[in-house]
Design an enzyme around this catalytic site. Sequence first.
Site, mmCIF file in Angstrom:
data_model
loop_
_atom_site.group_PDB
_atom_site.id
_atom_site.type_symbol
_atom_site.label_atom_id
_atom_site.label_comp_id
_atom_site.label_asym_id
_atom_site.label_seq_id
_atom_site.Cartn_x
_atom_site.Cartn_y
_atom_site.Cartn_z
ATOM 1 N N GLY A 27 0.848 -1.180 0.000
ATOM 2 C CA GLY A 27 0.000 0.000 0.000
ATOM 3 C C GLY A 27 0.886 1.232 0.000
ATOM 4 N N LYS A 48 1.281 -10.097 -1.618
ATOM 5 C CA LYS A 48 0.675 -11.416 -1.773
ATOM 6 C C LYS A 48 -0.244 -11.491 -2.986
ATOM 7 C CE LYS A 48 -2.988 -10.690 1.694
ATOM 8 N NZ LYS A 48 -3.571 -11.219 2.931
ATOM 9 N N ALA A 59 -8.912 3.938 -0.669
ATOM 10 C CA ALA A 59 -9.089 5.140 0.154
ATOM 11 C C ALA A 59 -9.700 6.250 -0.692
ATOM 12 C CB ALA A 59 -7.740 5.588 0.720
ATOM 13 N N GLU A 126 -13.392 16.976 6.858
ATOM 14 C CA GLU A 126 -14.036 15.729 7.271
ATOM 15 C C GLU A 126 -14.304 15.766 8.769
ATOM 16 O OE1 GLU A 126 -12.381 12.691 3.831
ATOM 17 O OE2 GLU A 126 -11.619 12.472 5.860
ATOM 18 N N HIS A 242 -16.496 2.434 10.089
ATOM 19 C CA HIS A 242 -16.885 3.606 9.306
ATOM 20 C C HIS A 242 -18.398 3.727 9.359
ATOM 21 C CE1 HIS A 242 -17.273 6.553 6.154
ATOM 22 N NE2 HIS A 242 -15.960 6.688 6.140
ATOM 23 N N HIS A 349 -13.678 -0.790 9.437
ATOM 24 C CA HIS A 349 -12.953 0.047 8.479
ATOM 25 C C HIS A 349 -11.461 0.152 8.735
ATOM 26 C CE1 HIS A 349 -12.383 3.171 5.513
ATOM 27 N NE2 HIS A 349 -12.004 4.052 6.419
ATOM 28 N N GLU A 373 -1.107 0.884 8.520
ATOM 29 C CA GLU A 373 -2.157 0.353 9.377
ATOM 30 C C GLU A 373 -1.707 -0.843 10.204
ATOM 31 O OE1 GLU A 373 -6.907 -0.884 9.082
ATOM 32 O OE2 GLU A 373 -5.822 -0.275 7.282
ATOM 33 N N ARG A 384 -9.065 6.956 15.229
ATOM 34 C CA ARG A 384 -8.329 7.673 14.183
ATOM 35 C C ARG A 384 -9.108 8.880 13.659
ATOM 36 N NH1 ARG A 384 -8.097 7.089 8.201
ATOM 37 N NH2 ARG A 384 -9.935 5.779 8.447
ATOM 38 N N LEU A 390 -3.081 8.048 5.765
ATOM 39 C CA LEU A 390 -2.149 8.167 4.642
ATOM 40 C C LEU A 390 -0.973 9.059 5.022
ATOM 41 C CD1 LEU A 390 -4.598 8.505 1.591
ATOM 42 C CD2 LEU A 390 -3.563 6.443 2.556
#
Length: 538
Positions: A27, A48, A59, A126, A242, A349, A373, A384, A390
Amino acid sequence: MIPRYLVDFSLDTLPEVKTDVIIIGAGIAGLYTAILASKHYHVTLITKKSLFDSNTRYAQGGIAAVIADDDSPLYHRQDTIFAGAGLCVEGAVDALVHEGPEGVKELMKMGTTFDLENGELALTKEGAHSHRRILHAQGDATGYEIVRALADKVGTIPNIEVWDDHFAIDLMVHEGECRGALIQRPTGERLYLTGKATVLCTGGAGQMYRYTTNPEVATGDGIAMAYRAGAVIQDMEFIQFHPTALCYPSAPRFLVSEAVRGEGAILRNIKGERFMSNYHPQLELAPRDIVARAIVSEMEATKSTFVYLDMTHESEEMVKHRFPTIYETCLQYGLDLSSDWIPVAPAAHYTMGGVKTDLNGETNLTRLFACGEASSTGVHGANRLASNSLSEAIVFGRRIVERIDTLDPLSKLNIKLEYDAGRRDLPIQAVVERRLKLQKVMVRYAGLHRDEQSLSKGQEELQRQFGFLQTRLTRREDFEFANLLTCAKLTTDSALWRQESRGAHYRLDYPERMDEHWLKHTLVQREQGITEERIAHV
């Protein structure tokens, strides 16, 4: 109960491959760290599946950083600590808010294109943010754009070797020092990969739950393998749900970004009533745990399985431009974001807890690091703050590489590790059935609302599955289930231990936050059980 290794092996009989830096996971944490490390080291990047299979890829909202003139690191710090409900590590938060903006600039240099408005970076707001500081890309495809840019960059760097479709089974640790990992190739062949440093960037464990916004690869692999190796795991009771995932027949639990509420969308119960004023003065932009529990309360009161997200007061043009991915996805199921109320419900989430690290991303095991994460740096505390994840990945990715620079080369010690548990063949029951049962257990007994009775019942149900860990595991899905089972145990054990409600952890039998007794982190270590680490601030 949980064996040290998932498979039997002897290093004497395995081929050994040497590299400088091993990065497990691809990621934003894995890609960004690999790019920085490649300036001085040969990097082996293990995924993987592929570079586009990660939580980052999905995201939507964006990345939080102080860019606007009317914003400041102090405001960002205050918002983060408030959302974290007393458990944020202040040094980690300071690193995030001060170093995050430079990291965003670095992402842009690496090819990430963020949205502009009148020639300036477009910023949105947000939940629990006091200022507009969320950068986004392609409206609501921020994660995809970041992964695209970083993956393209990785493809141009000869010093980075990407191993797709490889699985890191376990970490090889000798006298407290991580020497590398046991890897399984797509062919089933296993090898011993050694390196100066190993960085876990494997993401969270959202697939513990039946309803999750996470992709199928989010099976807690790094957290589980670190636990088996003796690393300290921190705060696993704090699972963020979430508030708004699409809840519609035949549709997946697709994330409907918090940015939708940031741009003015409101929540209504099935009677059409706006309800957030009954729960928090910040209404729809309250911290996520509060909004999620408010939704569940409304669902229970109205005997419904969902509430509505209403953005119909905005123009169709604005909705399509700002949220193209969400708009198109909803349209596939006959829902128009600009004219319909969208049925939503909470879904697992984000894993706030994970592998405990210091401010350099380093664990208690020498040469073992964790980022993103999979880690628990202390930035997120008990809950969080939206879009901080990120930023955390790039800030601590840089810090990890700076710390690796100070490490001595790996000694040429020829360690002789082997493990033989006399494992038996797999039982007949399909792994997919076991995984579904585990997910249902976690939703029912360790979800948004918990108490001693439900958590104890969850532990009992999980206990019945532990015989699986003594069988002969050979496939990726076997290893993933073993890791999910391990993470589920860590989560339920930690949630039962914390006898209070704080952040994303809500106990019906202990509904109050109690700083006098519980202002501390939950630490779990193999063979040591649960311990604690008190912190000196509220």
